[in-house]
Each structure stands twice: as structure tokens, then as C-alpha cells.
Design a protein around this motif. Structure first.
Motif, PDB file in Angstrom:
ATOM      1  N   ASN A  59     -77.604  53.751 -16.584  1.00 20.51           N
ATOM      2  CA  ASN A  59     -78.146  52.562 -17.247  1.00 20.51           C
ATOM      3  C   ASN A  59     -77.041  51.838 -18.003  1.00 20.51           C
ATOM      4  O   ASN A  59     -77.021  51.788 -19.215  1.00 20.51           O
ATOM      5  N   ASN A  60     -76.101  51.261 -17.280  1.00 19.69           N
ATOM      6  CA  ASN A  60     -74.954  50.596 -17.892  1.00 19.69           C
ATOM      7  C   ASN A  60     -75.191  49.082 -17.898  1.00 19.69           C
ATOM      8  O   ASN A  60     -75.418  48.493 -16.839  1.00 19.69           O
ATOM      9  N   PRO A  61     -75.191  48.453 -19.065  1.00 20.51           N
ATOM     10  CA  PRO A  61     -75.418  47.006 -19.125  1.00 20.51           C
ATOM     11  C   PRO A  61     -74.427  46.244 -18.253  1.00 20.51           C
ATOM     12  O   PRO A  61     -73.246  46.569 -18.207  1.00 20.51           O
ATOM     13  N   GLN A  62     -74.917  45.244 -17.559  1.00 14.54           N
ATOM     14  CA  GLN A  62     -74.085  44.453 -16.664  1.00 14.54           C
ATOM     15  C   GLN A  62     -74.035  43.011 -17.178  1.00 14.54           C
ATOM     16  O   GLN A  62     -74.690  42.118 -16.649  1.00 14.54           O
ATOM     17  N   VAL A  63     -73.238  42.805 -18.216  1.00 13.38           N
ATOM     18  CA  VAL A  63     -73.147  41.506 -18.876  1.00 13.38           C
ATOM     19  C   VAL A  63     -72.670  40.432 -17.908  1.00 13.38           C
ATOM     20  O   VAL A  63     -73.236  39.338 -17.849  1.00 13.38           O
ATOM     21  N   ASN A  64     -71.635  40.727 -17.142  1.00  8.93           N
ATOM     22  CA  ASN A  64     -71.111  39.728 -16.210  1.00  8.93           C
ATOM     23  C   ASN A  64     -72.148  39.340 -15.172  1.00  8.93           C
ATOM     24  O   ASN A  64     -72.260  38.178 -14.801  1.00  8.93           O
ATOM     25  N   ARG A  65     -72.941  40.306 -14.707  1.00  7.46           N
ATOM     26  CA  ARG A  65     -73.990  40.023 -13.715  1.00  7.46           C
ATOM     27  C   ARG A  65     -75.073  39.126 -14.347  1.00  7.46           C
ATOM     28  O   ARG A  65     -75.554  38.200 -13.711  1.00  7.46           O
ATOM     29  N   THR A  66     -75.431  39.404 -15.584  1.00  6.84           N
ATOM     30  CA  THR A  66     -76.418  38.565 -16.267  1.00  6.84           C
ATOM     31  C   THR A  66     -75.905  37.138 -16.407  1.00  6.84           C
ATOM     32  O   THR A  66     -76.623  36.174 -16.123  1.00  6.84           O
ATOM     33  N   ASN A  67     -74.656  36.992 -16.820  1.00  6.69           N
ATOM     34  CA  ASN A  67     -74.070  35.653 -16.937  1.00  6.69           C
ATOM     35  C   ASN A  67     -73.984  34.967 -15.581  1.00  6.69           C
ATOM     36  O   ASN A  67     -74.175  33.749 -15.472  1.00  6.69           O
ATOM     37  N   GLU A  68     -73.708  35.749 -14.542  1.00 10.29           N
ATOM     38  CA  GLU A  68     -73.645  35.187 -13.189  1.00 10.29           C
ATOM     39  C   GLU A  68     -75.021  34.663 -12.760  1.00 10.29           C
ATOM     40  O   GLU A  68     -75.140  33.571 -12.211  1.00 10.29           O
ATOM     41  N   LEU A  69     -76.064  35.441 -13.024  1.00  7.72           N
ATOM     42  CA  LEU A  69     -77.423  35.047 -12.632  1.00  7.72           C
ATOM     43  C   LEU A  69     -77.927  33.825 -13.393  1.00  7.72           C
ATOM     44  O   LEU A  69     -78.585  32.954 -12.831  1.00  7.72           O
ATOM     45  N   TYR A  70     -77.635  33.791 -14.704  1.00  7.71           N
ATOM     46  CA  TYR A  70     -78.185  32.734 -15.550  1.00  7.71           C
ATOM     47  C   TYR A  70     -77.154  31.680 -15.938  1.00  7.71           C
ATOM     48  O   TYR A  70     -77.460  30.749 -16.670  1.00  7.71           O
ATOM     49  N   HIS A  71     -75.931  31.818 -15.475  1.00  7.01           N
ATOM     50  CA  HIS A  71     -74.861  30.831 -15.670  1.00  7.01           C
ATOM     51  C   HIS A  71     -74.424  30.681 -17.123  1.00  7.01           C
ATOM     52  O   HIS A  71     -73.939  29.629 -17.510  1.00  7.01           O
ATOM     53  N   GLY A  72     -74.596  31.718 -17.929  1.00  6.62           N
ATOM     54  CA  GLY A  72     -74.101  31.689 -19.302  1.00  6.62           C
ATOM     55  C   GLY A  72     -74.540  30.445 -20.056  1.00  6.62           C
ATOM     56  O   GLY A  72     -75.722  30.104 -20.084  1.00  6.62           O
ATOM     57  N   TRP A  73     -73.578  29.742 -20.658  1.00  8.57           N
ATOM     58  CA  TRP A  73     -73.896  28.528 -21.415  1.00  8.57           C
ATOM     59  C   TRP A  73     -74.371  27.406 -20.499  1.00  8.57           C
ATOM     60  O   TRP A  73     -74.937  26.422 -20.963  1.00  8.57           O
ATOM     61  N   ASN A  74     -74.151  27.522 -19.217  1.00  8.04           N
ATOM     62  CA  ASN A  74     -74.475  26.444 -18.282  1.00  8.04           C
ATOM     63  C   ASN A  74     -75.817  26.642 -17.592  1.00  8.04           C
ATOM     64  O   ASN A  74     -76.038  26.115 -16.510  1.00  8.04           O
ATOM     65  N   VAL A  75     -76.709  27.392 -18.208  1.00  9.50           N
ATOM     66  CA  VAL A  75     -78.025  27.615 -17.618  1.00  9.50           C
ATOM     67  C   VAL A  75     -78.718  26.259 -17.388  1.00  9.50           C
ATOM     68  O   VAL A  75     -78.629  25.354 -18.222  1.00  9.50           O
TER      69      VAL A  75
END
Length: 156
Positions: A59-75
Motif C-alpha cells: 500500500n505505497n502512495p502513488q503521488v505522481n500517478r495521482t497527479n498524472e490522473l488529475y493533472h495536478g494544478w491543471n485539473v
């Protein structure tokens, strides 16, 4: 009994904090208020120490994957209202961060009060703080338009 209860409450608070907002420092070369040693792996180790057996080893958090899916600040999602408080300790993790260059639009409005974390969700907070009331009113205006039959995302 008081110490045991205090420990239980502390563990519950830590559990919520870890799983609500994991502290990840920005890339090297970017300014940071978060220590570079505080990583998702660090948070996972802390959780496993405080709650033995509650989390799988994978259960390792995947911050980069989350940002990739939701586009970070560019959601880019229609009909999302971002309400923040200027004094919210989590503001820098929101669309109102001083590090984000995000423009409020009719499909993704951003409203900031002088309030704290979740001030806008407490109805009577608008009675004592006019900036919170302004955010609450703005949110209600957008929601009324967005939920109206045949609505568009344009504010009137």
C-alpha cells in the motif's frame, strides 16, 4: 484511563491526517516548507508503526500517478467549486496556493475567505465573518445555476 484515551485520539488524528493529506515535498530546486525526508514511504512507515497490520505492505502512495490522473494544478473538470480559507493551514495544497497559478473560471470558480479550514462548511460562520458568507453565497449561486434544468456553466 485518560492517557489511554489521549493516545487513542492522537492515533485517530494521525490516521486521518496521513490519509487525508500526505506530505510530499516538491521536486528538487523548488522552494519547500516540507522537509525532503518526509516522503510517502515515510508516511506509510509511520502508519504501519501506529496501526500494525492495518495496511498491506504494497500500500505505497502513488503521488505522481495521482497527479498524472488529475493533472495536478491543471485539473480541468466542469462544475467544481473550490472554497478556501486564507488562514487554512492546508491552503498551500489547494487551488489557492501561492505556488499555483490557477485562474478562477465559471466552470471551476475559486473563492477565498478570511476563514480557516472548512469555515465555509459551517453555516453560522458566515454570520460572524462576511468573507465566509460571501464564499458561501457564491457557492450557492453557482450550484443553483449548475443544477437548473438546461443549465450551462456560465454565471449570470
Amino acid at each position: 484511563m485518560g492517557c489511554l484515551l489521549d493516545e487513542y485520539v492522537l492515533q485517530a488524528d494521525v490516521h486521518v491526517l496521513i490519509h487525508t493529506f500526505e506530505k510530499v515535498s516538491p521536486p528538487q530546486g523548488q522552494p519547500s516548507l516540507v522537509l525532503r525526508a518526509l516522503t510517502p514511504a515515510h508516511d506509510l512507515r509511520l502508519c504501519n508503526q501506529m496501526f500494525p497490520g492495518a495496511f498491506s505492505a504494497g500500500n505505497n502512495p502513488q503521488v505522481n500517478r495521482t497527479n498524472e490522473l488529475y493533472h495536478g494544478w491543471n485539473v480541468q473538470q466542469n462544475r467544481v467549486f473550490f472554497a478556501n480559507g486564507q488562514r487554512d493551514p492546508w491552503r498551500e495544497a489547494s487551488m489557492s496556493s501561492d505556488f499555483a497559478n490557477v485562474t478562477s473560471t465559471d466552470s471551476q470558480p475559486i473563492a477565498v475567505s478570511d476563514g480557516f479550514h472548512c469555515s465555509d462548511l459551517i453555516a453560522f460562520a458566515g454570520d460572524v465573518d462576511p468573507t465566509v458568507r460571501a464564499v458561501q453565497d457564491k457557492a450557492l449561486q453557482y450550484m443553483a445555476i449548475w443544477l437548473a434544468p438546461n443549465s450551462t456553466t456560465t454565471m449570470v
